[in-house]
Write a protein that holds these residues in place. Structure first.
Motif, mmCIF file in Angstrom:
data_model
loop_
_atom_site.group_PDB
_atom_site.id
_atom_site.type_symbol
_atom_site.label_atom_id
_atom_site.label_comp_id
_atom_site.label_asym_id
_atom_site.label_seq_id
_atom_site.Cartn_x
_atom_site.Cartn_y
_atom_site.Cartn_z
ATOM 1 N N HIS A 164 0.822 -1.240 0.011
ATOM 2 C CA HIS A 164 0.076 -0.075 -0.036
ATOM 3 C C HIS A 164 0.877 1.241 0.039
ATOM 4 O O HIS A 164 1.910 1.220 0.820
ATOM 5 N N ILE A 165 0.654 1.963 -0.893
ATOM 6 C CA ILE A 165 1.669 3.420 -0.834
ATOM 7 C C ILE A 165 1.010 4.362 0.091
ATOM 8 O O ILE A 165 -0.482 4.839 -0.115
ATOM 9 N N ASP A 166 1.653 4.794 0.940
ATOM 10 C CA ASP A 166 1.226 5.742 1.952
ATOM 11 C C ASP A 166 1.787 7.230 1.599
ATOM 12 O O ASP A 166 1.074 8.001 2.094
ATOM 13 N N ASP A 167 2.714 7.219 1.195
ATOM 14 C CA ASP A 167 3.125 8.618 0.674
ATOM 15 C C ASP A 167 4.136 8.668 -0.616
ATOM 16 O O ASP A 167 4.650 7.646 -0.824
ATOM 17 N N ILE A 168 4.474 9.762 -1.140
ATOM 18 C CA ILE A 168 5.460 9.884 -2.233
ATOM 19 C C ILE A 168 6.250 10.987 -1.840
ATOM 20 O O ILE A 168 5.699 12.145 -1.653
ATOM 21 N N ARG A 169 7.483 11.001 -1.699
ATOM 22 C CA ARG A 169 8.426 12.241 -0.969
ATOM 23 C C ARG A 169 9.735 11.874 -1.358
ATOM 24 O O ARG A 169 10.176 11.043 -1.853
ATOM 25 N N THR A 170 10.430 12.925 -1.439
ATOM 26 C CA THR A 170 12.001 13.266 -1.509
ATOM 27 C C THR A 170 12.566 12.914 -0.288
ATOM 28 O O THR A 170 12.348 13.349 0.694
ATOM 29 N N GLU A 171 13.629 11.946 -0.457
ATOM 30 C CA GLU A 171 14.540 11.487 0.476
ATOM 31 C C GLU A 171 16.072 11.535 -0.061
ATOM 32 O O GLU A 171 16.306 11.300 -1.112
ATOM 33 N N ASN A 172 17.076 11.462 0.907
ATOM 34 C CA ASN A 172 18.063 11.732 0.259
ATOM 35 C C ASN A 172 18.987 10.506 1.124
ATOM 36 O O ASN A 172 19.694 10.784 2.266
ATOM 37 N N PHE A 173 19.099 9.315 0.738
ATOM 38 C CA PHE A 173 19.546 8.185 1.020
ATOM 39 C C PHE A 173 21.027 7.986 0.539
ATOM 40 O O PHE A 173 21.824 7.004 0.852
ATOM 41 N N GLY A 174 21.290 8.632 -0.453
ATOM 42 C CA GLY A 174 22.475 8.372 -1.164
ATOM 43 C C GLY A 174 23.361 9.657 -1.376
ATOM 44 O O GLY A 174 23.283 10.594 -0.612
ATOM 45 N N THR A 175 23.933 9.787 -2.769
ATOM 46 C CA THR A 175 24.483 11.145 -2.947
ATOM 47 C C THR A 175 23.959 12.335 -3.508
ATOM 48 O O THR A 175 24.093 13.490 -3.273
ATOM 49 N N GLU A 176 22.383 12.189 -3.987
ATOM 50 C CA GLU A 176 21.463 13.298 -4.196
ATOM 51 C C GLU A 176 20.070 12.924 -3.701
ATOM 52 O O GLU A 176 19.738 11.555 -3.805
ATOM 53 N N PRO A 177 19.193 13.872 -3.627
ATOM 54 C CA PRO A 177 17.966 13.685 -3.354
ATOM 55 C C PRO A 177 16.914 12.889 -4.475
ATOM 56 O O PRO A 177 17.565 12.966 -5.751
ATOM 57 N N LYS A 178 16.416 12.024 -4.164
ATOM 58 C CA LYS A 178 15.424 11.311 -5.182
ATOM 59 C C LYS A 178 13.965 11.050 -4.516
ATOM 60 O O LYS A 178 13.779 11.147 -3.260
ATOM 61 N N GLU A 179 13.099 10.970 -5.530
ATOM 62 C CA GLU A 179 11.620 10.643 -5.167
ATOM 63 C C GLU A 179 11.411 9.348 -4.819
ATOM 64 O O GLU A 179 11.736 8.425 -5.519
ATOM 65 N N TYR A 180 10.640 8.943 -3.772
ATOM 66 C CA TYR A 180 10.311 7.574 -3.593
ATOM 67 C C TYR A 180 8.966 7.269 -3.059
ATOM 68 O O TYR A 180 8.230 8.219 -2.769
ATOM 69 N N PHE A 181 8.531 6.292 -3.425
ATOM 70 C CA PHE A 181 7.231 5.497 -3.019
ATOM 71 C C PHE A 181 7.530 5.383 -1.274
ATOM 72 O O PHE A 181 8.359 4.531 -1.177
ATOM 73 N N VAL A 182 6.746 5.483 -0.447
ATOM 74 C CA VAL A 182 6.765 5.171 0.825
ATOM 75 C C VAL A 182 5.540 4.148 1.083
ATOM 76 O O VAL A 182 4.532 4.604 0.953
ATOM 77 N N MET A 183 5.909 3.020 1.308
ATOM 78 C CA MET A 183 4.686 1.989 1.567
ATOM 79 C C MET A 183 5.031 1.039 2.527
ATOM 80 O O MET A 183 5.890 0.996 2.962
ATOM 81 N N HIS A 184 3.917 0.087 2.676
ATOM 82 C CA HIS A 184 3.962 -1.020 3.646
ATOM 83 C C HIS A 184 3.356 -2.243 2.914
ATOM 84 O O HIS A 184 2.648 -1.976 2.088
ATOM 85 N N ALA A 185 4.009 -3.514 3.332
ATOM 86 C CA ALA A 185 3.356 -4.647 2.869
ATOM 87 C C ALA A 185 1.987 -4.763 3.355
ATOM 88 O O ALA A 185 1.556 -4.614 4.803
ATOM 89 N N VAL A 186 0.847 -5.197 2.822
ATOM 90 C CA VAL A 186 -0.480 -5.260 3.316
ATOM 91 C C VAL A 186 -0.274 -6.209 4.238
ATOM 92 O O VAL A 186 -1.129 -6.125 5.372
ATOM 93 N N ASN A 187 0.376 -7.457 4.207
ATOM 94 C CA ASN A 187 0.549 -8.655 5.257
ATOM 95 C C ASN A 187 1.354 -8.149 6.482
ATOM 96 O O ASN A 187 1.434 -8.918 7.498
ATOM 97 N N ASP A 188 2.095 -6.873 6.446
ATOM 98 C CA ASP A 188 2.655 -6.309 7.595
ATOM 99 C C ASP A 188 2.724 -4.916 7.703
ATOM 100 O O ASP A 188 3.602 -4.044 7.296
#
Length: 64
Positions: free
Chosen positions: A25-49
């Motif tokens: 399930h997609i909970d959010d779409i946002r920019t995160e900086n996990f590496g060298t540059e910011p990127k857009e990410y889907f933030v989601m969770h497994a339906v069974n967890d």
């Protein structure tokens, strides 16, 4: 006909198949900086967890 990008196909509150995890399930779409540059990410969770948190780049090939 041009193929749609994941950002054009998916929205917050959509349920999608994420290969290797299953239905998510997609909970959010946002920019995160996990590496060298910011990127857009889907933030989601497994339906069974509902406590899981999964960050997937919006340009990922693993989204269907």
């Amino acid at each position: 006909m041009k193929a749609l990008t994941p950002m054009e196909r998916f929205n917050i509150n959509d349920d999608i198949l994420y290969i290797g995890t299953g239905i998510c399930h997609i909970d959010d779409i946002r920019t995160e900086n996990f590496g060298t540059e910011p990127k857009e990410y889907f933030v989601m969770h497994a339906v069974n967890d509902p406590r899981s948190v999964i960050f997937v780049p919006v340009d990922s090939e693993r989204l269907t």
